[in-house]
Scaffold this motif. Structure first.
Motif, PDB file in Angstrom:
ATOM      1  N   HIS B  21      -3.340  -2.796   4.421  1.00 18.40           N
ATOM      2  CA  HIS B  21      -3.897  -2.139   3.255  1.00 18.40           C
ATOM      3  C   HIS B  21      -5.100  -1.272   3.570  1.00 18.40           C
ATOM      4  O   HIS B  21      -4.933  -0.097   3.816  1.00 18.40           O
ATOM      5  N   PRO B  22      -6.312  -1.840   3.566  1.00 19.25           N
ATOM      6  CA  PRO B  22      -7.407  -0.926   3.884  1.00 19.25           C
ATOM      7  C   PRO B  22      -7.241  -0.441   5.326  1.00 19.25           C
ATOM      8  O   PRO B  22      -6.687  -1.166   6.149  1.00 19.25           O
ATOM      9  N   HIS B  51       3.678   4.341   2.336  1.00 19.03           N
ATOM     10  CA  HIS B  51       2.410   3.606   2.439  1.00 19.03           C
ATOM     11  C   HIS B  51       1.527   4.403   3.394  1.00 19.03           C
ATOM     12  O   HIS B  51       1.833   4.504   4.582  1.00 19.03           O
ATOM     13  N   TYR B  52       0.464   4.977   2.879  1.00 18.77           N
ATOM     14  CA  TYR B  52      -0.250   5.992   3.659  1.00 18.77           C
ATOM     15  C   TYR B  52      -1.708   6.091   3.220  1.00 18.77           C
ATOM     16  O   TYR B  52      -2.120   5.459   2.236  1.00 18.77           O
ATOM     17  N   TYR B  99      -8.923   6.064   1.721  1.00 25.69           N
ATOM     18  CA  TYR B  99      -8.265   5.182   0.752  1.00 25.69           C
ATOM     19  C   TYR B  99      -6.802   4.969   1.131  1.00 25.69           C
ATOM     20  O   TYR B  99      -6.082   5.929   1.405  1.00 25.69           O
ATOM     21  N   SER B 101      -2.967   4.164   0.018  1.00 23.05           N
ATOM     22  CA  SER B 101      -2.212   4.503  -1.197  1.00 23.05           C
ATOM     23  C   SER B 101      -1.876   3.269  -2.024  1.00 23.05           C
ATOM     24  O   SER B 101      -1.617   3.370  -3.222  1.00 23.05           O
ATOM     25  N   ILE B 102      -1.868   2.105  -1.402  1.00 22.64           N
ATOM     26  CA  ILE B 102      -1.512   0.888  -2.133  1.00 22.64           C
ATOM     27  C   ILE B 102      -2.758   0.178  -2.630  1.00 22.64           C
ATOM     28  O   ILE B 102      -2.897  -0.107  -3.808  1.00 22.64           O
ATOM     29  N   SER B 103      -3.666  -0.098  -1.731  1.00 21.30           N
ATOM     30  CA  SER B 103      -4.883  -0.805  -2.133  1.00 21.30           C
ATOM     31  C   SER B 103      -5.851  -0.835  -0.969  1.00 21.30           C
ATOM     32  O   SER B 103      -5.454  -1.002   0.178  1.00 21.30           O
ATOM     33  N   GLY B 104      -7.098  -0.693  -1.270  1.00 20.35           N
ATOM     34  CA  GLY B 104      -8.120  -0.848  -0.244  1.00 20.35           C
ATOM     35  C   GLY B 104      -8.647   0.461   0.298  1.00 20.35           C
ATOM     36  O   GLY B 104      -7.993   1.499   0.212  1.00 20.35           O
TER      37      GLY B 104
END
Lengths: 251, 113
Positions: B21-22, B51-52, B99, B101-104
């Protein structure tokens, strides 16, 4: 008085020590401020609710844990009011959304997810790559709270899905060991009160969380897929428990 | 139980490429001659189209100077970005915030030499 044998006390001490370690390692005192704000607000809100219900003053360990988790996941540069908002949602969910006298959703996950949706809180997942700390302690907690089947279900399905994807895309795998979201897995996913108790429902819970997170990632949704998947599966626990082998289950 | 724990460890070792994530690191360099800031954002993912790194913010001495939105990642290991920062001078602080794209997100900074 501290009861060091209590799993909740151990988890609080572990998360507090890890927070200090991360703050020192990253020279990020703001992180401790966020942790403090989240813990204080979660603790006070739950104490207030307990006081209204029972007319006694009590600080619950669960609220401290919820605050700690929110402090780790939420961004260090969020405004304190947003942190309080996330903590308030988390604690309120425990009292307002219930099924058979138990809360349904992982409180921290609920507060964080709705805060990202409603007030645009950004998440940071502090320390989620500290595998050398999170894995050994995580195994200890998973073993003690008897959530091994849940973890195996999640890991096995994640492995199957992503291994297939990696092979299809011809990606090399070396160096990938450090990039798993360990904090999510070992702290949030396995939370005992909102996950099934028995082995088969646990396996399904872990597996379905992995599948849902994978599918949502692939269709490029713009929210935290892992927290969302966790909440969806939290909501399905009463159904999964029907598969329980004990009295009241189907099999 | 020992066999179960061993199985568990094997699964974890093998499946460690699942979610990232992050960003796990940002390697920042700034060339004072060309005034180019380069950031390699380490973000290991299984599908860089889904996821990027979705956004990179650059700030100079705490003031936002660039906001860059991205729709997919260079490769499954990292995202490299370069920007011209003409007004950075010795002693200034350049901050890169990336950032997922999903979280973090992750923030790193350097002092201009």
């Amino acid at each position: 008085m501290l009861n060091i044998k209590s799993m909740k006390t151990q988890l609080i001490l572990y998360l507090a020590c890890l927070a200090v370690f991360i703050a020192l390692k990253d020279k990020n005192t703001g992180f401790i401020g966020v942790i403090f704000t989240a813990v204080l607000s979660a603790g006070l809100i739950e104490s207030g609710i307990i006081f209204l219900k029972k007319k006694i003053f009590q600080i619950s360990e669960s609220s401290i844990i919820t605050g700690l988790i929110i402090g780790y996941v939420i961004s260090s540069n969020e405004a304190w009011l947003k942190i309080v908002f996330a903590s308030a949602l988390a604690i309120l969910s425990k009292y307002l959304i219930r099924f058979r006298h138990r809360h349904i959703f992982n409180p921290a996950g609920f507060g964080l997810f709705l805060s990202t949706i409603f007030i645009g809180v950004s998440l940071e997942w502090k320390g989620t790559y500290l595998w050398y700390i999170l894995i050994p302690f995580g195994f200890y907690f998973v073993y003690r709270i008897k959530r091994i089947a849940l973890l195996l279900g999640y890991v096995f399905i994640s492995l199957s899905l992503f291994l297939t994807q990696a092979v299809l895309n011809s990606y090399s795998l070396p160096g990938i060991f450090y990039y798993f979201s360990y904090f999510y897995i070992f702290i949030m996913l396995i939370e005992p009160k909102t996950t099934p108790v028995e082995i088969l429902p646990q396996c399904l819970f872990g597996a379905l969380t992995a599948v849902l997170a994978f599918v949502l990632t692939e269709i490029r949704v713009s929210f935290d897929v892992e927290i969302f998947s966790l909440l969806v599966l939290n909501a399905s626990v009463p159904l999964l428990n029907l598969l329980s082998t004990k009295k009241g289950g189907l099999s | 139980m020992k066999k179960l724990i061993l199985l568990f460890l094997i699964f974890f070792t093998l499946s460690s490429f699942a979610y990232a994530h992050p960003p796990s690191d940002i390697i920042i360099t700034y060339d004072s001659q060309s005034k180019i800031l380069k950031a390699v954002i380490v973000h290991n993912v299984s599908n860089p189209k889904a996821h990027y790194i979705s956004k990179v913010d650059i700030s100079l001495n705490g003031k936002d100077v660039i906001e860059h939105k991205i729709s997919f990642q260079d490769n499954n290991l990292n995202q490299t970005v370069s920007y011209l920062i003409p007004d950075a001078k010795k002693g200034d602080i350049l901050e890169v915030e990336a950032y997922c794209s999903i979280s973090g997100k992750l923030t790193k900074e350097i002092k201009v030499e």
